[in-house]
Design a protein around this motif. Structure first.
Motif, PDB file in Angstrom:
ATOM      1  N   LEU A 118       0.782  -1.287  -0.087  1.00 54.98           N
ATOM      2  CA  LEU A 118      -0.122   0.077   0.003  1.00 54.98           C
ATOM      3  C   LEU A 118       0.804   1.232   0.126  1.00 54.98           C
ATOM      4  O   LEU A 118       1.827   1.335   0.827  1.00 54.98           O
ATOM      5  CB  LEU A 118      -0.875  -0.048   1.238  1.00 54.98           C
ATOM      6  N   GLY A 119       0.490   2.254  -0.572  1.00 56.52           N
ATOM      7  CA  GLY A 119       0.955   3.450  -0.507  1.00 56.52           C
ATOM      8  C   GLY A 119       0.506   4.218   0.670  1.00 56.52           C
ATOM      9  O   GLY A 119      -0.528   3.797   1.328  1.00 56.52           O
ATOM     10  N   CYS A 120       0.888   5.515   0.945  1.00 58.06           N
ATOM     11  CA  CYS A 120       0.656   6.078   2.348  1.00 58.06           C
ATOM     12  C   CYS A 120      -0.312   7.180   2.282  1.00 58.06           C
ATOM     13  O   CYS A 120      -0.810   7.564   3.195  1.00 58.06           O
ATOM     14  CB  CYS A 120       1.775   6.436   3.022  1.00 58.06           C
ATOM     15  N   GLY A 121      -0.692   7.554   0.915  1.00 61.76           N
ATOM     16  CA  GLY A 121      -1.611   8.385   0.696  1.00 61.76           C
ATOM     17  C   GLY A 121      -2.931   8.579   1.396  1.00 61.76           C
ATOM     18  O   GLY A 121      -3.486   9.298   1.988  1.00 61.76           O
ATOM     19  N   PRO A 122      -3.729   7.306   1.395  1.00 61.45           N
ATOM     20  CA  PRO A 122      -5.120   7.269   2.060  1.00 61.45           C
ATOM     21  C   PRO A 122      -4.806   7.432   3.714  1.00 61.45           C
ATOM     22  O   PRO A 122      -5.544   8.095   4.439  1.00 61.45           O
ATOM     23  CB  PRO A 122      -5.511   5.946   1.709  1.00 61.45           C
TER      24      PRO A 122
END
Length: 337
Positions: free
Chosen positions: A91-95
């Motif tokens: 997962l990316g950290c954006g959310p």
């Protein structure tokens, strides 16, 4: 197209400064240590083991909230993040950044390929979204968090390159207005250099497989020579391309802010633009190589020190990895302090 401005920057450096003596106690005899690419800064910061990229972004954004109020962040329509070492490889950290900041942006992107030029890359992406949609505000965040976790491993900390990186996070606030306009951006991808940077566990083990061996970016003398030649060329090329389009010469730039791999690159780059060293600020000696965070951290340091006058021409430029990406951007400075 409507104008888009870089209205402010802020940054965060984790923990207390780490002196070079930490590494010299472990250093082994290595001819690579004599290479100018790996001459160590005086200090750097290391992220704590349990400090996440989201923690770092939240702490870097805090000064923006103090200066502009919570509404300025609550109204963010576009969130773009770059994390050097993702805490979760899936997962990316954006959310999670959005959740932590209490915002609900319409556009959330996590980008990785921009490397040390990611801040410019994200500026280009954010400007494109703001100019072509109803979105009005963007937040971009560049997090360098691999110095502590990777370069202090028991075998890696002995290597010539171990003392060079430092950890930190820099963020930028962009708005669809002309208060501090982005004048031009140039982004270039060089596929011919893709794959020239190796990540190795010093064996056959894949990084996700159990077993012996400590993962790190590996260097050979021949590859270092190639990367040095490319970096010397790519950063001035994209920087001067932007200068040409906005109708100025390199020597007319008020502040030139780049990524900061080592002192020799910094010297060669301002020489190429015919700029005196004082117009090419950096944070290398106190922070080391901050990768993608180098540009926003340096901008924030210069701005807080009062050395970036409103209305001055600020030129940013960087290259990534072994030279597969480079970018430059010019801004008419007008950030808050």
């Amino acid at each position: 197209m409507p104008p888009v401005s870089l209205v402010d920057v802020s940054s965060y450096l984790p923990g207390e400064p780490v002196g070079t003596e930490y590494f010299t106690q472990f250093a082994r005899s290595d001819r690579m240590a004599k290479n100018v690419m790996f001459r160590a800064p005086k200090g750097r910061h290391h992220v704590a083991r349990d400090e996440t990229a989201v923690d770092m972004v939240e702490r870097a954004v805090a000064p923006l909230i103090e200066r502009h109020g919570e509404d300025a962040i609550a109204d963010v329509d576009v969130l773009i993040t770059h994390t050097q070492l993702p805490d979760n490889p899936v997962l990316g950290c954006g959310p999670e950044v959005a959740r932590r900041l209490g915002i609900r942006p319409s556009f959330v992107y996590d980008v990785h390929n921009g490397g040390c030029a990611a801040f410019v890359h994200m500026m280009a992406m954010a400007r494109m979204v703001l100019q072509t949609t109803n979105a009005r505000t963007a937040l971009i965040a560049a997090t360098q968090n691999c110095a502590g976790p990777v370069f202090t491993q028991s075998e890696i900390r002995k290597l010539a390159q171990a003392p060079v990186p430092g950890d930190g996070c820099g963020v930028g606030l962009l708005r669809k207005d002309d208060s501090a306009p982005i004048l031009d951006i140039e982004c270039r991808t060089y596929p011919e250099f893709a794959g020239d940077m190796d990540f190795s566990t010093n064996g056959d083990r894949k990084y996700w497989e159990p077993g012996e061996g400590q993962g790190c970016v590996s260097f050979t003398e021949s590859k270092v020579t190639k990367v040095f030649a490319r970096g010397n060329r790519l950063v001035p090329e994209v920087a001067l391309a932007v200068c040409d389009r906005i109708g100025v010469k390199g020597k007319e730039v008020d502040a030139f802010v780049t990524n900061q791999p080592n002192r020799l690159f910094l010297r060669n780059w301002h020489d190429a633009l015919e700029l005196p060293p004082e117009r090419h600020p950096d944070t290398f000696d106190s922070c080391g190589n901050l990768f993608a965070a180098g540009i926003p951290v340096t901008l924030d340091a210069e701005n807080r020190a009062g050395r970036l006058a409103n209305g001055s021409l600020v030129l940013m430029a960087a290259f990534a990895h072994a030279g597969d990406f480079a970018g430059a951007a010019a801004v008419r400075w007008g950030a808050a302090r």
